[in-house]
Write a protein that holds these residues in place. Structure first.
Motif, mmCIF file in Angstrom:
data_model
loop_
_atom_site.group_PDB
_atom_site.id
_atom_site.type_symbol
_atom_site.label_atom_id
_atom_site.label_comp_id
_atom_site.label_asym_id
_atom_site.label_seq_id
_atom_site.Cartn_x
_atom_site.Cartn_y
_atom_site.Cartn_z
ATOM 1 N N ARG A 21 0.838 -1.212 0.000
ATOM 2 C CA ARG A 21 0.000 0.000 0.000
ATOM 3 C C ARG A 21 0.868 1.256 0.000
ATOM 4 O O ARG A 21 0.616 2.201 -0.757
ATOM 5 N N VAL A 22 1.901 1.247 0.827
ATOM 6 C CA VAL A 22 2.783 2.417 0.896
ATOM 7 C C VAL A 22 3.560 2.591 -0.400
ATOM 8 O O VAL A 22 3.703 3.709 -0.901
ATOM 9 N N ARG A 23 4.048 1.508 -0.975
ATOM 10 C CA ARG A 23 4.758 1.587 -2.264
ATOM 11 C C ARG A 23 3.890 2.229 -3.343
ATOM 12 O O ARG A 23 4.370 3.007 -4.164
ATOM 13 N N GLN A 24 2.613 1.889 -3.358
ATOM 14 C CA GLN A 24 1.694 2.444 -4.358
ATOM 15 C C GLN A 24 1.488 3.943 -4.162
ATOM 16 O O GLN A 24 1.220 4.666 -5.116
ATOM 17 N N GLN A 25 1.605 4.407 -2.924
ATOM 18 C CA GLN A 25 1.364 5.813 -2.627
ATOM 19 C C GLN A 25 2.615 6.672 -2.778
ATOM 20 O O GLN A 25 2.514 7.893 -2.896
ATOM 21 N N MET A 26 3.770 6.037 -2.765
ATOM 22 C CA MET A 26 5.032 6.786 -2.834
ATOM 23 C C MET A 26 5.225 7.396 -4.216
ATOM 24 O O MET A 26 5.087 6.717 -5.229
ATOM 25 N N PRO A 27 5.564 8.692 -4.265
ATOM 26 C CA PRO A 27 5.915 9.300 -5.560
ATOM 27 C C PRO A 27 7.214 8.693 -6.084
ATOM 28 O O PRO A 27 8.016 8.157 -5.307
ATOM 29 N N ASP A 28 7.444 8.808 -7.383
ATOM 30 C CA ASP A 28 8.689 8.293 -7.943
ATOM 31 C C ASP A 28 9.863 9.185 -7.535
ATOM 32 O O ASP A 28 9.685 10.273 -7.005
ATOM 33 N N GLU A 29 11.073 8.706 -7.770
ATOM 34 C CA GLU A 29 12.284 9.412 -7.331
ATOM 35 C C GLU A 29 12.409 10.803 -7.948
ATOM 36 O O GLU A 29 12.841 11.738 -7.279
ATOM 37 N N ASP A 30 12.056 10.950 -9.209
ATOM 38 C CA ASP A 30 12.137 12.265 -9.846
ATOM 39 C C ASP A 30 11.207 13.262 -9.164
ATOM 40 O O ASP A 30 11.573 14.414 -8.943
ATOM 41 N N THR A 36 12.068 18.071 -3.162
ATOM 42 C CA THR A 36 13.211 18.492 -2.343
ATOM 43 C C THR A 36 13.756 19.825 -2.833
ATOM 44 O O THR A 36 14.055 20.718 -2.027
ATOM 45 N N GLU A 37 13.881 19.981 -4.131
ATOM 46 C CA GLU A 37 14.364 21.233 -4.701
ATOM 47 C C GLU A 37 13.415 22.395 -4.389
ATOM 48 O O GLU A 37 13.853 23.508 -4.108
ATOM 49 N N LEU A 38 12.117 22.129 -4.445
ATOM 50 C CA LEU A 38 11.134 23.165 -4.113
ATOM 51 C C LEU A 38 11.332 23.643 -2.680
ATOM 52 O O LEU A 38 11.416 24.845 -2.423
ATOM 53 N N PHE A 39 11.450 22.703 -1.752
ATOM 54 C CA PHE A 39 11.621 23.104 -0.357
ATOM 55 C C PHE A 39 12.978 23.755 -0.118
ATOM 56 O O PHE A 39 13.106 24.610 0.749
ATOM 57 N N HIS A 40 13.967 23.385 -0.908
ATOM 58 C CA HIS A 40 15.265 24.047 -0.815
ATOM 59 C C HIS A 40 15.132 25.541 -1.147
ATOM 60 O O HIS A 40 15.752 26.384 -0.503
ATOM 61 N N ILE A 41 14.332 25.850 -2.139
ATOM 62 C CA ILE A 41 14.110 27.246 -2.525
ATOM 63 C C ILE A 41 13.518 28.046 -1.362
ATOM 64 O O ILE A 41 13.864 29.198 -1.145
ATOM 65 N N PHE A 42 12.648 27.419 -0.586
ATOM 66 C CA PHE A 42 12.048 28.100 0.563
ATOM 67 C C PHE A 42 13.033 28.264 1.711
ATOM 68 O O PHE A 42 12.734 28.938 2.694
ATOM 69 N N GLY A 43 14.229 27.682 1.598
ATOM 70 C CA GLY A 43 15.198 27.703 2.678
ATOM 71 C C GLY A 43 16.080 28.940 2.725
ATOM 72 O O GLY A 43 17.141 28.919 3.332
ATOM 73 N N ASP A 44 15.672 30.015 2.114
ATOM 74 C CA ASP A 44 16.458 31.246 2.087
ATOM 75 C C ASP A 44 15.568 32.406 2.529
ATOM 76 O O ASP A 44 14.502 32.631 1.951
#
Length: 120
Positions: A21-30, A36-44
């Motif tokens: 069930r969790v595997r089906q809900q997990m987004p792919d690596e990309d 992660t990049e989006l939240f990095h932008i908010f880190g400034d």
């Protein structure tokens, strides 16, 4: 050296139905990388200040720089990053470029984060 308080599962086998069930809900690596990049932008803090300015009004680089007391060059650099992550958009009026939030998702993300950090 003290070990952190971590509880271990005593089972030798895994709970396959939960894992499936969790595997089906997990987004792919990309997708996770992009998040992660989006939240990095908010880190400034400068970028956060720019986004808050744009909550209030569409503005040009000159006005944002004057309001925040930061050089136009620094504001332009941060706006390029914010625009590349589709957090802000721009429109040209004559020689002046005005910036605004790309959509309401940006405001929602920041407001949710602010609500979280303000919880006691």
């Amino acid at each position: 050296m003290n070990q952190p308080d971590v509880e271990c599962c005593d089972l030798v086998s895994t709970h396959e139905e939960i894992l499936d069930r969790v595997r089906q809900q997990m987004p792919d690596e990309d997708t996770l990388y992009n998040l992660t990049e989006l939240f990095h932008i908010f880190g400034d803090s400068t970028r956060m200040r720019i986004l808050y300015v744009l909550f209030a009004s569409e503005m040009c680089v000159c006005d944002i720089a004057a309001l925040l007391g930061i050089t136009q060059s620094a504001i332009s650099h941060q706006l390029r990053l914010l625009k590349s992550m589709r957090l802000v958009k721009s429109r040209r009026e004559g020689k002046t470029v005005f910036y605004s939030l790309a959509d309401n998702h940006v405001k929602t993300i920041i407001n949710q984060g602010l609500e979280h950090v303000c919880e006691i």
